[in-house]
Design an enzyme around this catalytic site. Sequence first.
Site, mmCIF file in Angstrom:
data_model
loop_
_atom_site.group_PDB
_atom_site.id
_atom_site.type_symbol
_atom_site.label_atom_id
_atom_site.label_comp_id
_atom_site.label_asym_id
_atom_site.label_seq_id
_atom_site.Cartn_x
_atom_site.Cartn_y
_atom_site.Cartn_z
ATOM 1 C CB CYS A 1 30.367 -18.927 14.808
ATOM 2 S SG CYS A 1 29.501 -18.232 13.390
ATOM 3 C CG HIS B 1 23.797 -17.375 11.392
ATOM 4 N ND1 HIS B 1 24.462 -18.479 11.869
ATOM 5 C CD2 HIS B 1 22.482 -17.648 11.556
ATOM 6 C CE1 HIS B 1 23.594 -19.371 12.305
ATOM 7 N NE2 HIS B 1 22.382 -18.891 12.119
ATOM 8 N NE ARG C 1 20.778 -21.828 8.555
ATOM 9 C CZ ARG C 1 21.786 -22.412 9.173
ATOM 10 N NH1 ARG C 1 21.876 -22.341 10.477
ATOM 11 N NH2 ARG C 1 22.707 -23.067 8.486
#
Length: 263
Positions: free
Chosen positions: A254, A156, A127
Site C-alpha cells: 500500500c 483491495h 472499492r
Amino acid sequence: MCRPDHFTVSYRINPWMRPDQPTDNALALRQWSNLHAAYRDLGFDVRLIDPLPGLPDMVYAANGGTVVDGIALTARFRYAERAAEGPAYAAWFRAAGLAVHEADAVNEGEGDLLLVGDTIYAGSGFRTDPAAHAEAARVLGREVVGLRLVDPRYYHLDTAFAVLDPAGGPGSVAYLPAAFDDASQEELRFRFPDAVIVSEEDAAVLGLNCFSDGHTVVHAPQAEKFAADLAERGFGTVGVDTGELRRGGGGIKCCTLELREAP
C-alpha cells in the site's frame, strides 16, 4: 512513496480502522523510514510525493494511480475522505513527465489493478467499480481479468493477492483463496496453478501486502510461514514491520506505487 507526516486514523472506511484508538505518528514515520531505507538498500529508485495536510491516507501511495509504459491512469476514490488524493497524485504524475489519463470510473489505483506479465488483474467488490476494468484495458492497452473480493478485511486486491514475479508465469503470484468468490478462485487456479497459497494467519497481518521485484520480496515479518514458503522457492526475503500503518488498513505494498516508465 509518501511520508506519513499526517498519518492518523480519524475516520473509518475499512474494518482495520478504529478512530477510537490513538495512533502513534512517530512510530508510523519510523516504520515507513525503515521501508524506504530497505528499498534504497535494494537499489530501487525511490521518488517521493509531498504529503498534504488533511489527507492521512496519502501515505498509501499504491492507491494514487496505475502506471504502465509511462501512462498514468489516475485514481478516483470511492469515499469522500480520500477524494483529494486523486488530483494530488495526478499533479505529481504530470510533473514527472508521465502521460496522464483522468479516470472516469471509480478505481483505487494499484490497490485494485495489479500487473502480472502483460495482464492486469483487477479487483472489485468493495472499492473499484467493475466499469474501471474496461477503462484500464483501453487506456493501458492490456488484457484485464476481473477478480471479485468477498471479505471486507481484504477490500483491495493488493491485500489478498501479491505479485511475486512481475514477468508472470504459473507460480508468479500468491493469494488467499477465501478472499475471493468461487468464480475468481477458479480463474486463479487456472492461470496460476503453482501459486503460493497463503494462510489466513499470514493474510491477517497483511502478509500479502508485500512488494517484489521478482528476486526479493519485502514483506511483513509477522507472516512467518509465507516468508518460509518464499525462501523455499528461491526468493530473497526482507522483513519490514509496518504494523502502525496497518491500523489504517495498509501495509508494505500500500505504501508503494510502481512507476513503470515507457520502454
